[in-house]
Design an enzyme around this catalytic site. Structure first.
Site, PDB file in Angstrom:
ATOM      1  N   GLY A  24      34.152  12.931   7.503  1.00 35.74           N
ATOM      2  CA  GLY A  24      33.268  13.662   7.105  1.00 35.74           C
ATOM      3  C   GLY A  24      31.724  13.518   7.980  1.00 35.74           C
ATOM      4  O   GLY A  24      30.967  13.259   7.535  1.00 35.74           O
ATOM      5  N   ASN A  26      30.767  15.829  10.272  1.00 35.21           N
ATOM      6  CA  ASN A  26      30.345  16.389  11.123  1.00 35.21           C
ATOM      7  C   ASN A  26      28.623  17.400  10.221  1.00 35.21           C
ATOM      8  O   ASN A  26      28.069  17.687  10.665  1.00 35.21           O
ATOM      9  CB  ASN A  26      30.959  18.303  10.751  1.00 35.21           C
ATOM     10  CG  ASN A  26      32.072  18.186   9.487  1.00 35.21           C
ATOM     11  OD1 ASN A  26      31.900  18.001   8.389  1.00 35.21           O
ATOM     12  ND2 ASN A  26      31.333  19.386   8.990  1.00 35.21           N
ATOM     13  N   GLY A  30      27.664  11.109   6.742  1.00 41.50           N
ATOM     14  CA  GLY A  30      28.648  11.256   7.938  1.00 41.50           C
ATOM     15  C   GLY A  30      27.979  12.102   9.867  1.00 41.50           C
ATOM     16  O   GLY A  30      28.385  10.740  10.868  1.00 41.50           O
ATOM     17  N   TYR A 179      33.671  12.307 -10.863  1.00 43.45           N
ATOM     18  CA  TYR A 179      33.346  11.930  -9.473  1.00 43.45           C
ATOM     19  C   TYR A 179      32.856  10.561 -10.064  1.00 43.45           C
ATOM     20  O   TYR A 179      32.710   9.317  -8.740  1.00 43.45           O
ATOM     21  CB  TYR A 179      31.996  12.511  -9.596  1.00 43.45           C
ATOM     22  CG  TYR A 179      31.076  12.018  -8.359  1.00 43.45           C
ATOM     23  CD1 TYR A 179      31.215  11.974  -7.012  1.00 43.45           C
ATOM     24  CD2 TYR A 179      29.566  11.289  -8.644  1.00 43.45           C
ATOM     25  CE1 TYR A 179      30.547  12.338  -5.177  1.00 43.45           C
ATOM     26  CE2 TYR A 179      28.972  11.386  -6.406  1.00 43.45           C
ATOM     27  CZ  TYR A 179      29.237  10.871  -6.038  1.00 43.45           C
ATOM     28  OH  TYR A 179      28.821  10.754  -4.582  1.00 43.45           O
TER      29      TYR A 179
END
Length: 307
Positions: A24, A26, A30, A179
């Site tokens: 992750g 991008n 991250g 979550y």
């Protein structure tokens, strides 16, 4: 009496020669994690679902880290085949791997399942990272000082237990609780992995971290009238992705870090601040559940570990 110095980006030690895989990478946490590692000399792999966005992120990193070695690898954590393909690509491209930062995630989306039929948050946040780590771990265990960093959330304290009777939320879907379960599972994975690494006498360690309340793309599924309020309140109660990335950067690079630790912000309610050791819930340390969850993950993913 002088105040204790706060740990910041500038404290990341030289990473020359290290190879880091950041999922992750991008955007958000991250991206800032990958950027700092590249600026300190690491070869960084941006393991991302959208390789066009990954290429754009690589170009941005190269503006602050000219000459850095930054690779983009396709990885969809919601597809076990994609995870296997990504692992094969990384094993072929990287003779050594020093660091995996299991950072990517999805938060409170509407009910959706992965291509393998898993609830999206459990399948992406937990099972995808479990499988990726297992497929790459041999490569890390041959490298002194290697680490697996698992990014969790203090939301793990809000969802009760691991719901073994309905792991995929097929009977009743509660997005916040799902979550929380995925992030509790992340922590349990980290702790159980560390126990297995230690028992095997490995120098590789597993460490957990959380970013506090950070303004990132993760909030895109928040109820639409609430999202603007969260962004407005962010500068007062939360922090930027660059600040939110500090705990996982310290976990990934700090010489003082030990296996099985949990790092997060030092501010009120751990919502913001500089990295410090924090405590996870008592439930996250249930060794019986650790082992049961591990066995379930092996069964669901078909991935076994060399420890």
């Amino acid at each position: 009496m002088s105040r204790k110095k706060k740990w910041v980006e500038a404290d990341v030690p030289d990473q020359t020669g290290r190879v880091a895989v950041v999922t992750g990478a991008n955007t958000g946490l991250g991206y800032d994690t990958a950027r700092v590692l590249a600026e300190r000399g690491a070869k960084v792999v941006l393991a991302v679902r959208n390789t066009d966005k990954g290429a754009a992120a690589r170009d941005r990193i190269l503006t602050t880290a000219p000459g850095a070695e930054v690779m983009v690898a396709a990885l969809d954590l919601g597809s076990l085949q994609s995870v296997r393909d990504a692992a094969a690509t990384l094993l072929a491209a990287c003779p050594r791997i020093d660091l995996i930062v299991n950072n990517a995630g999805v938060m409170i989306p509407p009910k959706e399942v992965t291509v393998d039929g898993f609830e999206l948050q459990f399948g992406t946040n937990y099972l995808g990272h479990f499988a990726l780590t297992g497929l790459l771990l041999d490569r890390l265990m041959s490298v002194d000082g290697s680490r697996v960093v698992v990014v969790s959330s203090n939301a793990h304290k809000m969802g009760g237990a691991i719901h073994f009777d309905d792991l995929q939320w097929e009977r009743s879907y509660k997005r916040g609780a799902a979550y929380a379960q995925s992030k509790l599972a992340n922590l349990m994975f980290c702790y159980e992995l560390q126990a297995r690494l230690a028992a095997a006498g490995s120098a590789t360690i597993a460490v957990a971290a959380h970013p506090g309340f950070t303004d990132s793309e993760l909030i895109r599924h928040v109820w639409k009238p609430v999202a603007p309020l969260m962004r407005w309140a962010g500068p007062w109660v939360g922090q930027s992705p660059a600040m939110g990335a500090l705990p996982q950067l310290l976990a990934a690079t700090g010489p003082q870090v030990r296996g099985g630790q949990y790092w997060g912000p030092d501010g009120p309610f751990e919502l913001r601040g500089y990295p410090t050791l924090v405590k996870s819930s008592a439930r996250s340390h249930d060794l019986t559940v650790h082992k049961r969850l591990w066995a379930v993950a092996e069964q669901l993913t078909g991935v076994t570990f060399p420890v």
